[in-house]
Motif scaffolding. Structure first.
Motif, PDB file in Angstrom:
ATOM      1  N   MET A   1       0.778  -1.077   0.146  1.00  0.00           N
ATOM      2  CA  MET A   1      -0.193  -0.085  -0.038  1.00  0.00           C
ATOM      3  C   MET A   1       0.810   1.264   0.223  1.00  0.00           C
ATOM      4  SD  MET A   1      -3.129   0.582   2.629  1.00  0.00           S
ATOM      5  CE  MET A   1      -3.246   2.082   3.294  1.00  0.00           C
ATOM      6  N   GLU A   2       1.846   1.269   0.914  1.00  0.00           N
ATOM      7  CA  GLU A   2       2.820   2.451   0.963  1.00  0.00           C
ATOM      8  C   GLU A   2       3.645   2.471  -0.428  1.00  0.00           C
ATOM      9  OE1 GLU A   2       6.177   4.243   3.891  1.00  0.00           O
ATOM     10  OE2 GLU A   2       4.938   2.785   4.603  1.00  0.00           O
ATOM     11  N   GLN A   3       4.052   1.346  -0.928  1.00  0.00           N
ATOM     12  CA  GLN A   3       4.739   1.481  -2.131  1.00  0.00           C
ATOM     13  C   GLN A   3       4.058   1.946  -3.200  1.00  0.00           C
ATOM     14  OE1 GLN A   3       5.577  -2.914  -3.271  1.00  0.00           O
ATOM     15  NE2 GLN A   3       7.242  -1.933  -4.702  1.00  0.00           N
ATOM     16  N   GLU A   4       2.675   1.849  -3.555  1.00  0.00           N
ATOM     17  CA  GLU A   4       1.691   2.259  -4.328  1.00  0.00           C
ATOM     18  C   GLU A   4       1.633   3.743  -4.055  1.00  0.00           C
ATOM     19  OE1 GLU A   4      -2.027   0.700  -4.303  1.00  0.00           O
ATOM     20  OE2 GLU A   4      -1.150  -1.587  -4.427  1.00  0.00           O
ATOM     21  N   PHE A   5       1.655   4.150  -2.837  1.00  0.00           N
ATOM     22  CA  PHE A   5       1.622   5.634  -2.475  1.00  0.00           C
ATOM     23  C   PHE A   5       2.727   6.518  -3.181  1.00  0.00           C
ATOM     24  CE2 PHE A   5       2.731   8.951   0.403  1.00  0.00           C
ATOM     25  CZ  PHE A   5       1.851   9.971   0.090  1.00  0.00           C
ATOM     26  N   TYR A   6       3.934   5.935  -3.031  1.00  0.00           N
ATOM     27  CA  TYR A   6       5.229   6.720  -3.343  1.00  0.00           C
ATOM     28  C   TYR A   6       5.662   6.397  -4.869  1.00  0.00           C
ATOM     29  CZ  TYR A   6       6.822   7.464   1.453  1.00  0.00           C
ATOM     30  OH  TYR A   6       6.937   7.905   2.372  1.00  0.00           O
ATOM     31  N   ARG A   7       4.957   5.183  -5.314  1.00  0.00           N
ATOM     32  CA  ARG A   7       5.054   5.102  -6.920  1.00  0.00           C
ATOM     33  C   ARG A   7       4.369   6.111  -7.586  1.00  0.00           C
ATOM     34  NH1 ARG A   7       3.590  -0.730  -8.601  1.00  0.00           N
ATOM     35  NH2 ARG A   7       5.122  -1.061  -6.907  1.00  0.00           N
ATOM     36  N   GLY A   8       2.778   6.324  -6.953  1.00  0.00           N
ATOM     37  CA  GLY A   8       1.896   7.493  -7.634  1.00  0.00           C
ATOM     38  C   GLY A   8       2.724   8.730  -7.434  1.00  0.00           C
ATOM     39  N   LEU A   9       3.344   9.237  -6.281  1.00  0.00           N
ATOM     40  CA  LEU A   9       4.167  10.658  -5.956  1.00  0.00           C
ATOM     41  C   LEU A   9       5.207  10.457  -7.111  1.00  0.00           C
ATOM     42  CD1 LEU A   9       4.234  10.998  -2.071  1.00  0.00           C
ATOM     43  CD2 LEU A   9       3.033  12.347  -3.908  1.00  0.00           C
ATOM     44  N   ALA A  10       5.850   9.625  -7.326  1.00  0.00           N
ATOM     45  CA  ALA A  10       7.019   9.977  -8.302  1.00  0.00           C
ATOM     46  C   ALA A  10       6.388   9.886  -9.502  1.00  0.00           C
ATOM     47  CB  ALA A  10       7.758   8.523  -8.072  1.00  0.00           C
ATOM     48  N   GLN A  11       5.318   9.297 -10.018  1.00  0.00           N
ATOM     49  CA  GLN A  11       4.942   9.709 -11.349  1.00  0.00           C
ATOM     50  C   GLN A  11       4.118  10.888 -11.406  1.00  0.00           C
ATOM     51  OE1 GLN A  11       1.574   6.846 -12.221  1.00  0.00           O
ATOM     52  NE2 GLN A  11       1.492   7.660 -14.426  1.00  0.00           N
ATOM     53  N   ARG A  12       3.573  11.570 -10.294  1.00  0.00           N
ATOM     54  CA  ARG A  12       2.958  12.789 -10.579  1.00  0.00           C
ATOM     55  C   ARG A  12       4.141  13.851 -10.616  1.00  0.00           C
ATOM     56  NH1 ARG A  12      -0.888  13.610  -5.632  1.00  0.00           N
ATOM     57  NH2 ARG A  12      -0.679  15.639  -6.100  1.00  0.00           N
ATOM     58  N   SER A  37      12.789   5.099  -4.515  1.00  0.00           N
ATOM     59  CA  SER A  37      13.692   4.350  -3.471  1.00  0.00           C
ATOM     60  C   SER A  37      12.665   3.983  -2.369  1.00  0.00           C
ATOM     61  CB  SER A  37      15.006   5.073  -3.299  1.00  0.00           C
ATOM     62  OG  SER A  37      14.778   6.177  -2.798  1.00  0.00           O
ATOM     63  N   LYS A  38      12.081   5.079  -1.885  1.00  0.00           N
ATOM     64  CA  LYS A  38      10.884   4.690  -1.010  1.00  0.00           C
ATOM     65  C   LYS A  38      10.169   3.773  -1.044  1.00  0.00           C
ATOM     66  CE  LYS A  38      11.234   9.037   1.945  1.00  0.00           C
ATOM     67  NZ  LYS A  38      10.529  10.030   2.585  1.00  0.00           N
ATOM     68  N   GLY A  39       9.567   3.897  -2.240  1.00  0.00           N
ATOM     69  CA  GLY A  39       8.403   2.837  -2.598  1.00  0.00           C
ATOM     70  C   GLY A  39       9.212   1.457  -2.825  1.00  0.00           C
ATOM     71  N   ARG A  40      10.294   1.304  -3.214  1.00  0.00           N
ATOM     72  CA  ARG A  40      10.931   0.010  -3.207  1.00  0.00           C
ATOM     73  C   ARG A  40      11.304  -0.822  -1.873  1.00  0.00           C
ATOM     74  NH1 ARG A  40      13.353   1.968  -7.850  1.00  0.00           N
ATOM     75  NH2 ARG A  40      14.833   2.850  -6.885  1.00  0.00           N
ATOM     76  N   ALA A  41      11.959   0.433  -0.904  1.00  0.00           N
ATOM     77  CA  ALA A  41      11.902  -0.021   0.404  1.00  0.00           C
ATOM     78  C   ALA A  41      11.008  -0.410   1.031  1.00  0.00           C
ATOM     79  CB  ALA A  41      12.790   1.047   0.977  1.00  0.00           C
ATOM     80  N   ALA A  42       9.843  -0.012   0.766  1.00  0.00           N
ATOM     81  CA  ALA A  42       8.573  -0.401   1.499  1.00  0.00           C
ATOM     82  C   ALA A  42       7.926  -1.737   1.206  1.00  0.00           C
ATOM     83  CB  ALA A  42       7.372   0.728   1.403  1.00  0.00           C
ATOM     84  N   GLY A  43       8.571  -2.168   0.073  1.00  0.00           N
ATOM     85  CA  GLY A  43       8.058  -3.603  -0.351  1.00  0.00           C
ATOM     86  C   GLY A  43       8.395  -4.726   0.380  1.00  0.00           C
ATOM     87  N   PRO A  44       8.064  -5.818  -0.122  1.00  0.00           N
ATOM     88  CA  PRO A  44       8.326  -7.226   0.876  1.00  0.00           C
ATOM     89  C   PRO A  44       9.607  -6.973   1.421  1.00  0.00           C
ATOM     90  CG  PRO A  44       7.627  -7.649  -1.336  1.00  0.00           C
ATOM     91  CD  PRO A  44       7.681  -6.287  -1.408  1.00  0.00           C
ATOM     92  N   GLY A  45       9.692  -7.116   2.678  1.00  0.00           N
ATOM     93  CA  GLY A  45      11.107  -7.208   3.447  1.00  0.00           C
ATOM     94  C   GLY A  45      11.487  -5.786   3.789  1.00  0.00           C
ATOM     95  N   GLY A  46      10.816  -4.677   3.464  1.00  0.00           N
ATOM     96  CA  GLY A  46      11.422  -3.168   3.476  1.00  0.00           C
ATOM     97  C   GLY A  46      11.103  -2.680   4.783  1.00  0.00           C
ATOM     98  N   THR A  47      11.074  -1.458   5.132  1.00  0.00           N
ATOM     99  CA  THR A  47      11.171  -0.776   6.236  1.00  0.00           C
ATOM    100  C   THR A  47       9.803  -0.226   6.723  1.00  0.00           C
ATOM    101  OG1 THR A  47      11.657   1.136   5.092  1.00  0.00           O
ATOM    102  CG2 THR A  47      13.582  -0.063   5.927  1.00  0.00           C
TER     103      THR A  47
END
Length: 69
Positions: A1-12, A37-47
């Motif tokens: 969920m957080e990963q999608e949020f940061y991915r959307g921000l990057a796109q905007r 990078s935040k979106g990737r870190a929040a993925g599986p095993g992220g922070t």
């Protein structure tokens, strides 16, 4: 969920960079990289932070005594 949020921000931010002057474009693209990078870190095993533990007792109310007018 957080990963999608940061991915959307990057796109905007990249969309805004397309219309910006060169200096601002460079800064916006750097910001988009950070969001990626935040979106990737929040993925599986992220922070991602875990949810807080549920309370076992209700919080003490400041209005538990007799009321004053």
């Amino acid at each position: 969920m957080e990963q999608e949020f940061y991915r959307g921000l990057a796109q905007r931010v990249r969309g805004m960079a397309e219309k910006a002057d060169p200096f601002t474009r460079r800064r916006l693209l750097d910001l988009a990289k950070r969001y990626d990078s935040k979106g990737r870190a929040a993925g599986p095993g992220g922070t991602e932070r875990p949810l807080p533990a549920p309370r076992t007792t209700p919080p003490a109310s400041s209005f538990s005594g007799p009321g004053e007018a």
